[in-house]
Design a protein around this motif. Structure first.
Motif, PDB file in Angstrom:
ATOM      1  N   ALA A 180      52.499 -29.804  44.761  1.00 22.61           N
ATOM      2  CA  ALA A 180      52.015 -29.210  43.514  1.00 22.61           C
ATOM      3  C   ALA A 180      52.144 -27.690  43.485  1.00 22.61           C
ATOM      4  O   ALA A 180      52.124 -27.092  42.408  1.00 22.61           O
ATOM      5  CB  ALA A 180      50.565 -29.612  43.267  1.00 22.61           C
ATOM      6  N   LYS A 181      52.275 -27.044  44.652  1.00 23.44           N
ATOM      7  CA  LYS A 181      52.484 -25.595  44.683  1.00 23.44           C
ATOM      8  C   LYS A 181      53.949 -25.242  44.904  1.00 23.44           C
ATOM      9  O   LYS A 181      54.275 -24.092  45.183  1.00 23.44           O
ATOM     10  CB  LYS A 181      51.604 -24.938  45.759  1.00 23.44           C
TER      11      LYS A 181
ATOM     12  N   ALA B 112      49.345 -33.859  36.062  1.00 22.27           N
ATOM     13  CA  ALA B 112      48.775 -35.016  36.744  1.00 22.27           C
ATOM     14  C   ALA B 112      49.700 -35.406  37.886  1.00 22.27           C
ATOM     15  O   ALA B 112      50.933 -35.352  37.755  1.00 22.27           O
ATOM     16  CB  ALA B 112      48.599 -36.188  35.782  1.00 22.27           C
ATOM     17  N   TRP B 113      49.107 -35.779  39.017  1.00 21.50           N
ATOM     18  CA  TRP B 113      49.850 -36.171  40.209  1.00 21.50           C
ATOM     19  C   TRP B 113      49.246 -37.458  40.768  1.00 21.50           C
ATOM     20  O   TRP B 113      48.110 -37.814  40.446  1.00 21.50           O
ATOM     21  CB  TRP B 113      49.771 -35.076  41.288  1.00 21.50           C
ATOM     22  N   VAL B 114      49.992 -38.111  41.618  1.00 23.02           N
ATOM     23  CA  VAL B 114      49.456 -39.248  42.351  1.00 23.02           C
ATOM     24  C   VAL B 114      49.932 -39.147  43.793  1.00 23.02           C
ATOM     25  O   VAL B 114      51.117 -38.879  44.056  1.00 23.02           O
ATOM     26  CB  VAL B 114      49.868 -40.595  41.707  1.00 23.02           C
TER      27      VAL B 114
ATOM     28  N   VAL C 135      56.399 -26.389  35.230  1.00 21.92           N
ATOM     29  CA  VAL C 135      56.093 -27.799  35.451  1.00 21.92           C
ATOM     30  C   VAL C 135      57.077 -28.329  36.493  1.00 21.92           C
ATOM     31  O   VAL C 135      58.283 -28.082  36.402  1.00 21.92           O
ATOM     32  CB  VAL C 135      56.189 -28.595  34.145  1.00 21.92           C
ATOM     33  N   LEU C 136      56.570 -29.043  37.482  1.00 20.08           N
ATOM     34  CA  LEU C 136      57.394 -29.438  38.627  1.00 20.08           C
ATOM     35  C   LEU C 136      57.803 -30.905  38.567  1.00 20.08           C
ATOM     36  O   LEU C 136      57.036 -31.761  38.091  1.00 20.08           O
ATOM     37  CB  LEU C 136      56.621 -29.185  39.928  1.00 20.08           C
ATOM     38  N   ASP C 137      59.001 -31.154  39.065  1.00 13.68           N
ATOM     39  CA  ASP C 137      59.427 -32.530  39.287  1.00 13.68           C
ATOM     40  C   ASP C 137      58.484 -33.166  40.307  1.00 13.68           C
ATOM     41  O   ASP C 137      58.050 -32.524  41.263  1.00 13.68           O
ATOM     42  CB  ASP C 137      60.860 -32.575  39.822  1.00 13.68           C
ATOM     43  N   GLY C 138      58.184 -34.401  40.116  1.00 18.36           N
ATOM     44  CA  GLY C 138      57.256 -35.092  41.008  1.00 18.36           C
ATOM     45  C   GLY C 138      55.906 -35.317  40.364  1.00 18.36           C
ATOM     46  O   GLY C 138      55.180 -36.239  40.747  1.00 18.36           O
ATOM     47  N   ALA C 139      55.550 -34.464  39.401  1.00 16.59           N
ATOM     48  CA  ALA C 139      54.317 -34.692  38.664  1.00 16.59           C
ATOM     49  C   ALA C 139      54.490 -35.857  37.697  1.00 16.59           C
ATOM     50  O   ALA C 139      55.594 -36.129  37.220  1.00 16.59           O
ATOM     51  CB  ALA C 139      53.920 -33.427  37.898  1.00 16.59           C
ATOM     52  N   LEU C 140      53.407 -36.547  37.404  1.00 18.56           N
ATOM     53  CA  LEU C 140      53.467 -37.598  36.389  1.00 18.56           C
ATOM     54  C   LEU C 140      53.801 -36.989  35.036  1.00 18.56           C
ATOM     55  O   LEU C 140      54.563 -37.547  34.260  1.00 18.56           O
ATOM     56  CB  LEU C 140      52.135 -38.349  36.324  1.00 18.56           C
ATOM     57  N   PHE C 141      53.228 -35.844  34.751  1.00 15.01           N
ATOM     58  CA  PHE C 141      53.545 -35.046  33.573  1.00 15.01           C
ATOM     59  C   PHE C 141      52.886 -33.689  33.738  1.00 15.01           C
ATOM     60  O   PHE C 141      52.055 -33.483  34.634  1.00 15.01           O
ATOM     61  CB  PHE C 141      53.078 -35.724  32.269  1.00 15.01           C
ATOM     62  N   GLY C 142      53.270 -32.747  32.887  1.00 14.72           N
ATOM     63  CA  GLY C 142      52.683 -31.411  32.935  1.00 14.72           C
ATOM     64  C   GLY C 142      52.919 -30.667  31.642  1.00 14.72           C
ATOM     65  O   GLY C 142      53.763 -31.043  30.818  1.00 14.72           O
TER      66      GLY C 142
END
Length: 542
Positions: free
Chosen positions: A418-419, A463-465, A490-497
């Motif tokens: 996430a960072k 949001a992340w999981v 907004v980063l790849d890997g997040a559910l959305f942002g």
């Protein structure tokens, strides 16, 4: 920067003393006033006068009130009291800066002006009013605490009623605001009914001057440990940007049962200066938008690096080193109205609270954090973010919890990605994988269902999981752009942002349903919803 023992903590010089560099006049609005204050603090008051005049000339109507305030402070320090009084009068007459900010100060820096007739009149006009507050906090199903800051040491009472006409009220005993507590007082109101609307006023002084406004009303929490449906708001990263202070009114429209501010709440970035710290709190607390929000929804706060130290700072395992740690802790506790901290006689901002059958476990990720190698590249082996006492408390609190949802609240992201992948990745839980695994493995080993993760720090909402081999996947809701100008991608890997405008997270818990749920929505500063996700309790079981 002077050298002194840090005992495993970080030195402000590690992140650079950025107050010595002139801020961008339009892109770093939160730094303009503090830069002028730094000039005053470093015996450059005349330069501060020139700087504030230059800023108002080249950027009119942007920060006029704050610049005239700093000009007043600088002139007071130079002993030019008539000119300082004239500057103060101009600020109050021609800008929207509240008079409370001149009373709050920092008082030490405005002390030369206190005996001037103009300031004496201002204090007299403010007699019987509040400097800051009221602010609600530490709410339960039967009680609430009310925080205020006063003009001088004085008794304060709270009157509370279920009737808007204030009939049959509860009246508290007076509590004295104290200079040693920066003229603050915290009044506890007991004997309230669960899930009930209340109206209140604050009475100031022996004369019991009433302080009452339309927003001074709230609803107590539903009966503890019983199912309920409720809505709350969370977020963080609230640098002072005047035209974005409307954020607090947007949040208030959602009538949150709780307002969680998860660090970088005021962006001090100067742990060695109490004057800087207090000024940062004062200018936020003086805003009427913020006053309306915190006077109607209970506030729960934790800090992050920019409130505690400087960017990506860590405190180290000692409670008294670096020397500034107890000082910044005292100032933090003066300015919030949290439930009792669980650190005992030691400093440390971890605690928990419960709404209905949902428990929120609030973590302090800075005070006892060890060096993970953020700046020097090589930290201690298996560093701790929480310290042994907080980690033991967290495990015990989780084990003893019967809550339908158990919400672990961190100022920094739980998910390793996430960072991003830069040097500051290790500032998040990615730099503390051993300790994060201790927490998550404890959840698995004790079959603790219903765990959710909250976080802030990144200037966006997302949001992340985190997938778990031996347990259920852990959902993380993150939001960290209350008012900041700067954004993170907004980063790849997040559910959305979402990062296009300042935003916050809205959580709707419904534990009355057959399968209890929580809905997370991202809402921008204008009140528009951008993304949403619902997680069922059945997804968080073994």
């Amino acid at each position: 920067m002077p050298e002194y023992p840090v005992a495993g903590g970080s030195h402000p010089a590690m992140a650079g003393d950025y107050y010595d560099s002139k801020p961008d006049p339009q892109r770093e609005l939160k730094r303009i006033g503090p830069y002028a204050l730094r000039l005053i603090q470093t015996d450059s008051a005349r330069e501060a006068v020139r700087y504030t005049d230059w800023y108002r000339q080249h950027y009119p109507n942007l920060l006029d009130g704050e610049m005239l305030f700093m000009r007043t402070v600088a002139l007071a320090q130079l002993g030019q009291l008539d000119e300082a009084a004239e500057s103060m009068g101009k600020a109050l007459a021609e800008t929207n800066i509240p008079p409370q900010q001149f009373i709050a100060g920092p008082r030490r820096l405005l002390a030369p002006l206190h005996d001037h007739p103009a300031f004496i009149k201002l204090r007299e006009d403010m007699k019987g009013t509040l400097v800051h507050g009221p602010m609600l906090g530490a709410m339960t199903d039967h009680s609430v605490n009310v925080w205020v800051r006063t003009v001088s040491e004085t008794p304060v009472r709270v009157v509370m009623s279920r009737s808007e006409e204030m009939s049959d009220p509860i009246v508290t005993e007076p509590v004295m605001s104290k200079a040693d507590d920066d003229y603050t007082a915290e009044i506890s109101v007991e004997g309230l009914q669960p899930d009930t609307q209340y109206y209140y006023e604050v009475q100031v002084g022996q004369e019991k001057h009433p302080i009452r406004a339309d927003h001074q009303q709230f609803r107590t929490y539903p009966k503890r440990d019983y199912p309920a449906a409720f809505q709350m708001v969370f977020g963080g990263c609230a640098g002072y940007v005047p035209h974005k202070e409307r954020m607090w009114d947007t949040i208030r429209k959602f009538t949150p049962r709780a307002f969680l501010t998860l660090g970088d709440n005021v962006y001090i970035d100067d742990p060695e200066s109490p004057d800087q710290a207090r000024f940062h709190y004062y200018r936020r607390q003086s805003r009427p938008e913020f006053q309306r929000l915190v006077g109607s929804s209970p506030v729960y706060s934790i800090w992050d690096d920019h409130d505690f130290g400087m960017n990506d700072s860590w405190g180290g395992p000692r409670e008294d080193l670096p020397y500034w740690k107890p000082m910044v802790w005292d100032i933090f506790t003066e300015n919030w109205v949290n439930p009792p901290y669980e650190s005992g006689d030691r400093p440390g901002g971890w605690y928990d609270f419960t709404i209905a059958d949902v428990q929120f476990i609030m973590l302090d990720t800075r005070y006892y954090r060890e060096d993970a190698g953020r700046f020097e590249g090589q930290g201690v082996e298996n560093p701790s973010m929480l310290g042994p006492e907080q980690l033991a408390w967290l495990k015990e609190t989780l084990t003893n919890s019967d809550a339908t949802f158990k919400v672990l609240v961190s100022s920094i992201p739980w998910h390793y990605d996430a960072k991003g992948q830069g040097d500051n990745k290790v500032d998040g839980w990615a730099g503390f994988p051993h300790e994060r695994e201790k927490i998550f493995s404890w959840i698995d080993a004790h079959n603790l269902g219903g765990v959710l993760l909250l976080s802030s720090d990144r200037h966006r909402s997302d949001a992340w999981v985190t997938e778990r081999e031996n347990g259920y996947d852990l959902y993380e809701f993150g939001s960290g752009q209350f008012t900041n100008q700067h954004t993170h991608q907004v980063l790849d890997g997040a559910l959305f942002g979402y990062n296009e405008k300042p935003s916050f997270g809205v959580l709707n818990f419904d534990t009355e349903a057959e399968d209890p749920s929580v809905q997370y929505r991202i809402v921008d500063i204008d009140g528009f919803i951008h993304q949403e996700l619902t997680v069922k309790r059945s997804e968080l079981e073994y």
